[in-house]
Motif scaffolding. Structure first.
Motif, PDB file in Angstrom:
ATOM      1  N   PHE A   1       0.663  -1.270   0.209  1.00  6.58           N
ATOM      2  CA  PHE A   1      -0.222  -0.008  -0.151  1.00  6.58           C
ATOM      3  C   PHE A   1       0.991   1.268   0.291  1.00  6.58           C
ATOM      4  N   GLU A   2       0.208   2.264  -1.236  1.00  3.50           N
ATOM      5  CA  GLU A   2       1.447   3.372  -0.786  1.00  3.50           C
ATOM      6  C   GLU A   2       0.059   4.400  -1.577  1.00  3.50           C
ATOM      7  N   GLU A   3       0.295   5.396  -0.509  1.00  2.93           N
ATOM      8  CA  GLU A   3       0.234   6.693  -0.659  1.00  2.93           C
ATOM      9  C   GLU A   3       0.242   7.867  -0.675  1.00  2.93           C
ATOM     10  N   ILE A   4       0.240   8.204  -2.449  1.00  2.77           N
ATOM     11  CA  ILE A   4       0.669  10.361  -2.217  1.00  2.77           C
ATOM     12  C   ILE A   4       0.279  10.937  -2.099  1.00  2.77           C
ATOM     13  N   ILE A   5       0.853  11.385  -1.036  1.00  4.30           N
ATOM     14  CA  ILE A   5      -0.484  13.196   0.048  1.00  4.30           C
ATOM     15  C   ILE A   5       0.051  13.808  -2.020  1.00  4.30           C
ATOM     16  N   GLY A   6      -2.045  13.994  -2.073  1.00  8.09           N
ATOM     17  CA  GLY A   6      -1.595  15.080  -2.757  1.00  8.09           C
ATOM     18  C   GLY A   6      -2.210  14.740  -3.937  1.00  8.09           C
ATOM     19  N   LYS A   7      -1.669  13.074  -3.976  1.00  9.36           N
ATOM     20  CA  LYS A   7      -2.410  13.215  -5.357  1.00  9.36           C
ATOM     21  C   LYS A   7      -2.805  11.379  -5.695  1.00  9.36           C
ATOM     22  N   GLY A   8      -2.854  10.380  -5.473  1.00  7.48           N
ATOM     23  CA  GLY A   8      -3.659   9.094  -5.164  1.00  7.48           C
ATOM     24  C   GLY A   8      -2.760   8.070  -4.154  1.00  7.48           C
TER      25      GLY A   8
END
Length: 791
Positions: A558-565
């Protein structure tokens, strides 16, 4: 003094530690450093010394050997990792600002101590140290060596009731007994009754009064002598010195009067002074407890956590409802609110909240994880070991690592006045005594003691903390939860307000969601629901709640890129969702709506469209704020809603769209470069950088569990339309502080003018002193409540 012994502590010192303190005496490194800390207002040492506390005091040798036992130490520690350990110790002897100075600078006295923070009302110090460089036993022995022995009891740390210190009550009772009986025995001489038996036994009654005064003089007033002596040893002039001097002078003068048959003396005044001063101290202590400066987590943290029920379903619960044995779900970027055992296979935990170090620590199933860590990556499950600590989250939020370096005008005024007050008071009392001694010796002593008593700066020193403490309480009751009192002063200075859009001026609870694109199969919905399960973005949470319940799947990555998705890899496939730029897909009218685009197994499927509903009272709030403040809406979304906002909001409002998190931060910085005092209001996740950069960062909460140390306050979403009130109330609070400063100074001027002219008896001064404290506290409490009543 033997040159091989320390001038201050008397311990033997070795050659390399010898420091010439003055022309005749020597001082060890430890005491020299302590002396420098006390002597410098800026807390900086003139010399660059390495700490060397010296030998362990003889009376505690072996007393704390049990702290070498790792099992016992583990129970006492709040937090423990390889390079960082944190312990909170109860120090009964904390009593003044000098204590705070020395206890918050322990790192200068002992290598290995990283930082220390004092909680004055609760008499606790929270010490962060490096376990490989020092240990808890050495720290406790250091505290004992400098006069701050902690009270340590394992029962206290296992939820047993802490021992209550009733010393002040006992001293007050003894002083009242002495004062009352001496007053009763003194009445005949007051009224000059000439009855035979009274004249016959006058000497007996006078010596009886002398005996009755001894418990008050020796026991009840002992705290003032000790504080004054410690202050003089450290080269300081605090308020205990003139108080102790006044008591001693009255006792000696009264004893001389009885011995030489000049009169009955001033024993009644002396005991009255001690009683009323202790009464004022008790009042101060009780008022601190009433205002509850150690804010209760139940009131100040409207955050929830996801609890996994026995049937596998999930339920959002308040943090204070968590109990031992509960199973919790922790998503990406969520704060771990309690100590527990990791159930999931592995986890990556960021403890910067606790230690300031942002390097994540890898944990395996079965490892203990501590409250205050922030989960990074895929969703994890944990089992609770302890209920949430009442003050632990507050301590984390107030960690020095996240404090903004701001100037406190009210504090500097108090410090400056207090710094010059005592020497000026001593000089005035000596000059007045010398003047009156040539006129009337009795009046000279009365003037001398009255000046020392009436000019107590207690009321002056209490002005700012009581005002701000009451304001914190009132704001908390109205659901604005501020990190500390400094934020109130910063709020009063704000001239520019920057709002985020999504989740801030729009509400999460009244959003209509529609889907555009290829119909999603049950399998694809299941993948999408499980991918969203680990995200904490406002849009992700709304979409997760919108999609019907699905079977749970294991998320491998799981990876969450802040401001992108978000990108998630599951057993049955991969999911990518977020902005059109993140998915590299541009569809018709993409730039005109708020959308979350979906890609499953590398194939673009469509998008969920969010038709935002604006918060109730938004137009009226902006109209009110635009009269005093520069307003900006700073959004990461596209400008599809520009026309709607231009119609709703005042024409002076600046609308800035398509801003990435780093661009938001840069925009705030550019405003500050123009000399603006900026308040940022955001959702606490994408806006973390901007919240940290701003002068005041306020996070809007709709009972979600994203909790950022970057914010200075948490505002319940239901109180969004009250922002103008909170800003105006902060300004009125600062006005109250300055008004009470003037009132306190006027009291001292009037009281001293009567004392200097010999028209103020010591006993009257002793009564007036606590009354002045009551007056100031009542004034600031009434004024802050009156200002709070204004809507």
């Amino acid at each position: 003094m033997n040159p091989s012994q320390c001038f201050h502590c008397g311990n033997d010192i070795v050659k390399k530690d010898e420091i010439l303190f003055d022309d005749k005496s020597f001082c060890c490194n430890g005491c020299k450093t302590v002396y420098e800390i006390f002597s410098q207002n800026d807390l900086s040492c003139y010399y660059d010394f390495q700490a060397a506390p010296g030998a362990t005091p003889p009376d505690i040798k072996g007393k704390y050997d049990f702290l070498a036992n790792e099992e016992i130490v583990t129970k006492l520690l709040d937090f423990q990792e390889s390079a960082t350990a944190i312990v909170s110790l109860y120090i009964p002897h904390i009593h003044c600002s000098s204590c705070i100075w020395i206890l918050e600078n322990l790192q200068r006295l002992q290598p290995g101590i990283i930082a220390s923070q004092v909680n004055f009302p609760n008499k606790k110090v929270r010490i962060t140290y490096h376990p490989e460089k020092t240990n808890l036993k050495e720290i406790v022995e250091l505290l004992c060596a400098i006069g701050y022995e902690p009270y340590i009891s394992l029962e206290n740390y296992s939820e047993a009731k802490k021992k209550v210190d009733r010393t002040l009550i006992y001293k007050l009772g003894v002083a009242f007994f002495s004062f009352g009986n001496i007053m009763l025995l003194s009445f005949p001489e007051y009224f000059e009754v000439g009855e035979f038996w009274i004249e016959q036994y006058k000497g007996f009654f006078r010596w009886l009064i002398f005996v009755l005064s001894l418990p008050a003089f020796v026991y009840s007033a002992s705290g003032y002598y000790v504080a004054a002596w410690k202050s003089m040893k450290q080269g300081l002039l605090n308020i205990e010195i003139p108080i102790a001097l006044g008591i001693i002078v009255m006792f000696i003068r009264s004893t001389v009067d009885i011995v030489f048959d000049f009169g009955q003396g001033f024993f009644d005044s002396m005991c009255g002074l001690i009683f009323f001063m202790l009464l004022g101290k008790l009042f101060q202590q009780k008022t601190y407890d009433f205002l509850s400066f150690e804010r209760d987590y139940k009131s100040y943290f409207p955050i929830a956590i996801t609890k996994v029920l026995p049937d596998g379903s999930e339920e959002a619960v308040q943090v204070y409802d968590i109990k031992k044995g509960d199973r919790l779900l922790i998503r990406n970027q969520e704060l771990i609110p309690v100590d527990g055992i990791l159930i999931s296979e592995k986890a990556s935990v960021d403890y910067s909240f606790v230690t300031g170090e942002a390097v994540p620590i890898e944990k395996k199933s079965g490892d203990k994880i501590f409250a205050g860590g922030k989960q990074l990556g895929k969703v994890i499950e944990m089992e609770v070991l302890f209920s949430v600590s009442q003050s632990y989250l507050t301590q984390l939020w107030s960690n020095d690592v996240f404090q903004k370096k701001v100037e406190q005008n009210h504090k500097s005024i108090t410090d400056k006045i207090s710094h010059y007050f005592t020497p000026a008071l001593l000089l005035l009392s000596v000059v007045a005594f010398i003047y009156w001694v040539f006129i009337d010796v009795s009046t000279a002593f009365n003037v001398f003691t009255a000046i020392l008593i009436v000019a107590c700066p207690c009321a002056l020193a209490l002005t700012a903390p009581f005002t701000l403490g009451n304001v914190l309480r009132i704001m908390g009751n109205r659901k604005l939860y501020l990190k500390n009192a400094i934020v109130i002063e910063q709020l009063a200075k704000v001239d520019t307000i920057v709002f985020d859009k999504t989740g801030t001026i729009t509400t999460n609870k009244k959003t209509a969601i529609t889907y555009e694109g290829q119909a999603l199969s049950d399998k694809e919905l299941r993948l999408l629901k499980n991918a969203l399960r680990g995200s904490n973005h406002p849009l992700s949470r709304r979409l997760y709640d919108f999609i019907p319940p699905q079977e749970k799947l294991e998320v491998k990555h799981f990876e969450e890129i802040i401001g992108k998705g978000v990108f998630a890899e599951l057993e049955a496939g991969t999911v990518k969702l977020g902005s059109s730029q993140f998915l590299q897909h541009m569809s018709e009218n993409t730039h005109k709506k708020t959308k979350v685009h979906v890609e499953i197994n590398g194939v673009y499927k469509g998008s969920y469209v969010f038709n935002n509903q604006y918060r109730q009272g938004l137009e009226q709030l902006f109209e009110t704020l635009s009269k005093k403040y520069q307003l900006v809406v700073l959004s990461g979304d596209n400008d599809g809603e520009r026309k709607i906002l231009e119609k709703m909001l005042p024409s002076s409002t600046q609308l800035v769209f398509n801003q990435k998190p780093e661009q938001k931060l840069a925009y705030i910085d550019s405003l500050q470069q123009q000399g603006k005092n900026v308040m940022m209001i955001g959702d606490g996740l994408n806006d973390a950088g901007a919240l940290a950069q701003s002068n005041v960062g306020i996070s809007i909460s709709e009972n979600v569990n994203v909790f950022s140390p970057a914010c200075d306050g948490i505002l319940d979403a239901s109180q969004f339309d009250k922002i103008a009130f909170f800003l105006n109330y902060s300004k009125n609070s600062m006005l109250t502080i300055y008004m009470s400063f003037v009132l306190s100074l006027l009291y001292n001027v009037v009281g001293l003018s009567y004392a200097v002219t010999g028209n103020l008896l010591p006993i009257v001064a002793a009564i007036i002193m606590p009354l002045s404290t009551i007056t100031i506290v009542s004034f600031v409490t009434i004024m802050s409540n009156l200002f709070a009543a204004r809507k």
